[in-house]
Enzyme design. Structure first.
Site, PDB file in Angstrom:
ATOM      1  N   ARG A 237       0.866  -1.456   0.061  1.00 38.62           N
ATOM      2  CA  ARG A 237      -0.067   0.284   0.161  1.00 38.62           C
ATOM      3  C   ARG A 237       1.113   0.902  -0.386  1.00 38.62           C
ATOM      4  NH1 ARG A 237      -3.748  -2.576  -1.641  1.00 38.62           N
ATOM      5  NH2 ARG A 237      -5.260  -3.481  -0.669  1.00 38.62           N
ATOM      6  N   GLU A 266      -4.471   8.167  -4.020  1.00 39.42           N
ATOM      7  CA  GLU A 266      -4.800   7.748  -5.293  1.00 39.42           C
ATOM      8  C   GLU A 266      -6.352   8.038  -5.906  1.00 39.42           C
ATOM      9  OE1 GLU A 266      -4.467   2.940  -5.572  1.00 39.42           O
ATOM     10  OE2 GLU A 266      -2.561   3.011  -4.650  1.00 39.42           O
ATOM     11  N   HIS A 285      -1.694   1.209 -10.178  1.00 42.67           N
ATOM     12  CA  HIS A 285      -2.170   0.104  -8.627  1.00 42.67           C
ATOM     13  C   HIS A 285      -3.636  -1.353  -9.915  1.00 42.67           C
ATOM     14  CE1 HIS A 285      -4.201  -0.052  -4.867  1.00 42.67           C
ATOM     15  NE2 HIS A 285      -3.892  -1.362  -5.361  1.00 42.67           N
TER      16      HIS A 285
END
Length: 319
Positions: A237, A266, A285
């Site tokens: 993360r 994000e 991601h």
């Protein structure tokens, strides 16, 4: 009364159809655009189950409104977007999608390591923007992965799958967990302190879940302890990293390079401080982003919802 299931992003329609046989299903009709917060708060009020993405913050505000909610089914292994304490206090089951994305995510992590080592993004940009002037002895010379020492922060299922892939590269594998990992059995991987991991590794992979203990683990002090030839790879993360410290470490040569699939906030845009740094490999991601794996994740989410709403036990509860 028919129970209501809220799905916060468009998913595989076969999965939706499984729910529609017995429940009212409300689906946000977009794949790429998250459900707006206001809409989420409105729809969750009378929902009995909700299938969420990492883009949804399921916090105390949400849970205080959701008086009928029995289960939150999160389309991810991580669940740091969910207030677990409040959910537990309200007897709401929280589930995630472990295992089904393990190999796919480890595969991407391995790809990122190779891309960073061999300067693939930088080399491709040179070619496509027309600045390649020809071959020379040290042109785009990167580093080998073969025979190097690789440190894994977080030897869970994904970390172990990544480690297995290192066998063919004759790498020495180190890992750091709070205690010895069952996943490390038969991997020929050594449990070491965090400082040893940083000091000895040529490549450091962060694959740990984000918790209050692991948040901002990779800060200025950590990067100073790494080799100046080391590469940092993060598929855990973004919150594991103090981003400004990483930027400084890369820019000053404290470490050689970084490859990131996750970020603190994000999505990031072209104005993010990492964008444009030649020794940064940045991906949006996509750790588990294969069609087969995302379909399996969605199916598991739906099956968890069905289990709970029909009075059974979920397959993958977060405990």
């Amino acid at each position: 009364m028919t129970k209501k299931v809220l799905i916060t992003r468009m998913i595989n329609k076969e999965c939706i159809a499984k729910l529609e046989k017995d429940f009212e299903v409300v689906v946000w009709p977009e794949y790429e655009i998250p459900m707006p917060r206001e809409k989420f708060l409105e729809e969750v009020k009378d929902a009995h189950a909700v299938m969420t993405m990492l883009s949804e913050q399921v916090d105390e505000e949400v849970l205080s409104l959701a008086e009928n909610l029995h289960v939150i089914s999160n389309l991810a292994v991580g669940y740091d977007n969910i207030d677990l304490e409040t959910a537990k206090r309200k007897n709401i089951v929280v589930t995630n999608t472990p295992e089904v994305l393990t190999e796919t995510t480890a595969e991407l992590a391995f790809t990122m390591m190779l891309m960073s080592a061999r300067r693939v993004i930088e080399a491709n940009k040179e070619l496509t923007d027309g600045s390649w002037t020809g071959w020379s002895p040290y042109h785009m010379a990167g580093t080998d992965v073969y025979g190097k020492t690789v440190g894994i922060f977080g030897m869970g299922a994904i970390g172990a799958a990544f480690a297995r892939r290192l066998n063919g590269f004759d790498c020495k594998v180190l890992y750091h967990n709070r205690s010895e990992s069952d996943y490390a059995k038969n991997l020929n991987a050594d449990l070491v302190s965090f400082d040893e991991l940083l000091n000895q590794s040529d490549f450091v992979l962060c694959a740990a879940p984000l918790t209050s203990e692991t948040k901002h683990t990779f800060d200025k002090t950590a990067f100073e302890k790494m080799k100046n030839t080391a590469h940092f790879i993060n598929i855990g993360r973004g919150g594991h990293v103090v981003e400004n410290d990483l930027k400084n470490a890369v820019e000053t040569g404290e470490i050689a390079a970084a490859a990131l699939d996750v970020f603190d906030k994000e999505p990031i845009g072209s104005d993010h401080p990492f964008v444009g740094l030649k020794n940064m490999t940045l991906l949006p991601h996509i750790g588990s982003a294969s069609v087969d794996t995302r379909d399996k994740m969605m199916e598991l989410c739906i099956n968890n919802i069905l289990q709970v709403l029909n009075g059974g036990k979920p397959f993958t509860p977060v405990e």
